[in-house]
Scaffold this active site. Structure first.
Site, PDB file in Angstrom:
ATOM      1  N   ASP A  14       0.843  -1.193   0.000  1.00  0.00           N
ATOM      2  CA  ASP A  14       0.000   0.000   0.000  1.00  0.00           C
ATOM      3  C   ASP A  14       0.880   1.244   0.000  1.00  0.00           C
ATOM      4  OD1 ASP A  14      -2.507   1.251  -0.019  1.00  0.00           O
ATOM      5  OD2 ASP A  14      -2.355   1.673   2.109  1.00  0.00           O
TER       6      ASP A  14
ATOM      7  N   HIS B 295      -3.934  13.976   0.756  1.00  0.00           N
ATOM      8  CA  HIS B 295      -4.059  13.052   1.899  1.00  0.00           C
ATOM      9  C   HIS B 295      -2.804  13.099   2.762  1.00  0.00           C
ATOM     10  CE1 HIS B 295      -4.981   9.451   4.232  1.00  0.00           C
ATOM     11  NE2 HIS B 295      -3.811   8.937   3.869  1.00  0.00           N
TER      12      HIS B 295
ATOM     13  N   GLU C  91     -10.320   3.916   3.833  1.00  0.00           N
ATOM     14  CA  GLU C  91      -9.484   4.712   2.924  1.00  0.00           C
ATOM     15  C   GLU C  91      -9.917   4.409   1.501  1.00  0.00           C
ATOM     16  OE1 GLU C  91      -5.305   4.044   3.766  1.00  0.00           O
ATOM     17  OE2 GLU C  91      -5.310   5.648   5.264  1.00  0.00           O
TER      18      GLU C  91
ATOM     19  N   GLU D 122      -9.259   4.076  -2.159  1.00  0.00           N
ATOM     20  CA  GLU D 122      -8.061   3.893  -2.993  1.00  0.00           C
ATOM     21  C   GLU D 122      -8.428   3.152  -4.275  1.00  0.00           C
ATOM     22  OE1 GLU D 122      -4.535   2.462  -1.089  1.00  0.00           O
ATOM     23  OE2 GLU D 122      -5.138   3.164   0.904  1.00  0.00           O
TER      24      GLU D 122
ATOM     25  N   ASP E 134      -8.814   0.425   2.160  1.00  0.00           N
ATOM     26  CA  ASP E 134      -7.754   0.042   3.092  1.00  0.00           C
ATOM     27  C   ASP E 134      -8.205   0.430   4.501  1.00  0.00           C
ATOM     28  OD1 ASP E 134      -5.241  -0.644   4.128  1.00  0.00           O
ATOM     29  OD2 ASP E 134      -4.469   1.371   3.797  1.00  0.00           O
TER      30      ASP E 134
ATOM     31  N   ARG F  85      -7.017   4.217  13.266  1.00  0.00           N
ATOM     32  CA  ARG F  85      -6.141   5.398  13.439  1.00  0.00           C
ATOM     33  C   ARG F  85      -5.488   5.446  14.806  1.00  0.00           C
ATOM     34  NH1 ARG F  85      -5.431   6.181   8.243  1.00  0.00           N
ATOM     35  NH2 ARG F  85      -7.370   6.659   7.145  1.00  0.00           N
TER      36      ARG F  85
ATOM     37  N   GLN G 187      -2.694   2.993  14.703  1.00  0.00           N
ATOM     38  CA  GLN G 187      -1.682   3.547  13.797  1.00  0.00           C
ATOM     39  C   GLN G 187      -0.837   4.627  14.482  1.00  0.00           C
ATOM     40  OE1 GLN G 187      -3.491   5.121  10.248  1.00  0.00           O
ATOM     41  NE2 GLN G 187      -1.575   5.754   9.311  1.00  0.00           N
TER      42      GLN G 187
ATOM     43  N   LYS H 173      -3.433  -1.619   9.843  1.00  0.00           N
ATOM     44  CA  LYS H 173      -3.886  -1.833   8.473  1.00  0.00           C
ATOM     45  C   LYS H 173      -4.039  -3.315   8.159  1.00  0.00           C
ATOM     46  CE  LYS H 173      -2.877   2.574   7.140  1.00  0.00           C
ATOM     47  NZ  LYS H 173      -3.654   3.438   6.258  1.00  0.00           N
TER      48      LYS H 173
ATOM     49  N   THR I  28      -8.561  -5.510   3.949  1.00  0.00           N
ATOM     50  CA  THR I  28      -8.557  -4.583   2.822  1.00  0.00           C
ATOM     51  C   THR I  28      -9.575  -5.124   1.828  1.00  0.00           C
ATOM     52  OG1 THR I  28      -6.238  -3.983   3.134  1.00  0.00           O
ATOM     53  CG2 THR I  28      -7.162  -3.632   0.934  1.00  0.00           C
TER      54      THR I  28
ATOM     55  N   GLU J  89      -9.534  12.566   7.693  1.00  0.00           N
ATOM     56  CA  GLU J  89      -9.430  13.898   7.096  1.00  0.00           C
ATOM     57  C   GLU J  89     -10.773  14.630   7.117  1.00  0.00           C
ATOM     58  OE1 GLU J  89      -7.024  13.874   3.244  1.00  0.00           O
ATOM     59  OE2 GLU J  89      -7.436  11.757   3.614  1.00  0.00           O
TER      60      GLU J  89
END
Ligand code: MN
Length: 418
Positions: free
Chosen positions: A125, A132, A198, A200, A230, A234, A237, A250, A254, A360
């Site tokens: 990834d 971002h 996420e 993607e 994904d 948070r 992370q 992560k 996915t 975000e």
């Protein structure tokens, strides 16, 4: 390019995601029969195992479609990919003489079960969307350190887990992990409270390489694209990611959409990467357009409530293309394999409603977003469903991806809970 007419009349509509122009590849099964390869056209799926057995494909003899994945065809390389597409375009064209024979080899989408369309060799990834990376970097390290010093010189990424890749529609279990907030004196072990998606695009590597490849060759090696979510914890992370990057944050799951949209279908939608702040080193330089104009949306629906579109963006927002990512990945001599999956990195635009992750959109939870149901969200709650959609819009036709969905299940009791 305009809408190509097929004898499958449901495909001949400007809004149909699977017109003759598209021909995306998937794996399906009916009742208790084995999963096998198929191609979507309108509201039908053409059974390619049956076509192959009937001698309709003529790709050189070897059985390629009696498989629960596309890897065998992928490994054949772009000449065979082009032969197959050319053959399918003829068979499904409005003027085809094979309609009578093919009608018996079609099944309705509504009666088919879809499966993961390729065997995922490995999963990497990237972090290649500038908006971002700037937003997340600002939240995690402050505005002055938002973009790491390497970011404008290479597409940075981490090695993910192929074992965690699941098909759209698979429920996602909220993960447990080690958490430590900025004001906590020590970490604790608990379900993630800041679970996120996420948005993607996933690039699927078609053919192997054991040597470093340039960007043009890398582009040739890519078989096609899927939507990719994904899922990201948070809070896990933030505590684990320095110095080696995300790990358990992560690794839960996915999700990928069920249809592989080929490069050939996306060809009319190529667009260039943005102007470079620093000239790229030779191994990353692109000379032709290698991004695509693909409109993307994210919808969020609380359990038993209607969905709200919470973000709209476009794949052309990326700073690095998948071909550049693949070239970079191979640059050390890293062998790349048929079925390698490369996540683009979260795709966010410049505006607030163009951001491809809740981290975000809610600015780390400081600005919860309002949903049409009257609720608000900073991060995902149990029962929430997330739907990613993607479509390239041509002159009177649409190249659709098929949705990439997932619903959040409550965390299970953990054997090592505190
Ligand atoms: Mn990601």
């Amino acid at each position: 390019m305009t809408l190509l007419q097929s004898w499958v009349t449901s495909a001949n509509h400007p809004d149909c995601p699977f017109p003759l122009n598209n021909l995306p590849y998937g794996v399906f099964s009916i009742a208790d029969d084995e999963p096998r390869c198929g191609v979507a056209i309108g509201d039908m799926i053409l059974d390619l195992r049956a076509c192959e057995r009937a001698g309709l494909l003529d790709l050189g003899g070897a059985a390629l479609f009696d498989q629960p994945h596309w890897n065998k065809l992928m490994a054949e390389g772009y000449r065979v990919w082009n032969d197959l597409r050319g053959r399918l375009l003829k068979l499904l064209d409005a003027l085809s003489t094979a309609q009578g024979e093919l009608e018996r080899l079609m099944v309705a989408h509504s009666s088919a079960t879809l499966h993961l369309p390729f065997e995922v060799a490995e999963y990497t990834d990237f972090y290649a969307g500038r908006h971002h990376a700037t937003n997340v970097g600002t939240m995690f390290r402050g505005a002055e350190n938002a973009l790491p010093p390497n970011w404008l010189h290479m597409p940075i990424g981490y090695n993910g887990r192929a074992s965690s890749v699941v098909l759209s529609g698979t429920d996602i279990r909220r993960p447990w992990g080690q958490l430590k907030g900025p004001n906590d004196s020590k970490p604790r072990f608990a379900p993630s409270a800041r679970f996120d998606f996420e948005l993607e695009l996933g690039a699927i590597v078609g053919v192997d390489s054991d040597v470093p490849v340039g960007v043009d060759r890398a582009d040739q090696m890519i078989f096609g694209y899927v939507l990719l979510n994904d899922w990201s914890a948070r809070d896990i992370q933030a505590w684990e990611y320095q110095p080696l990057g995300p790990f358990q944050a992560k690794a839960t799951a996915t999700s990928v959409s069920p249809w592989i949209v080929t490069k050939a279908a996306l060809e009319p939608f190529r667009c260039a990467t943005p102007a470079r702040e620093f000239p790229l080193l030779a191994h990353l330089r692109d000379t032709t357009p290698m991004l695509y104009d693909i409109d993307l949306t994210v919808q969020l629906a609380p359990e038993d409530r209607s969905a709200t579109t919470i973000a709209r963006t476009n794949y052309r927002e990326m700073y690095y293309s998948s071909a550049q990512q693949l070239a970079h990945h191979s640059s050390s001599g890293c062998p790349m394999r048929t079925g390698d999956l490369l996540g683009s990195g979260t795709i966010s635009g410049a505006e607030k409603n163009q951001r491809g992750a809740l981290l975000e959109l809610s600015w780390g939870g400081a600005e919860p977003i309002a949903l049409d149901s009257g609720e608000s969200r900073s991060f995902l709650e149990d029962g929430d469903s997330v739907v990613l959609t993607g479509a390239a819009h041509g002159d009177g036709y649409t190249i659709g991806f098929g949705d990439c969905t997932g619903s959040i299940l409550a965390a299970v009791d953990h054997p090592y809970r505190a």
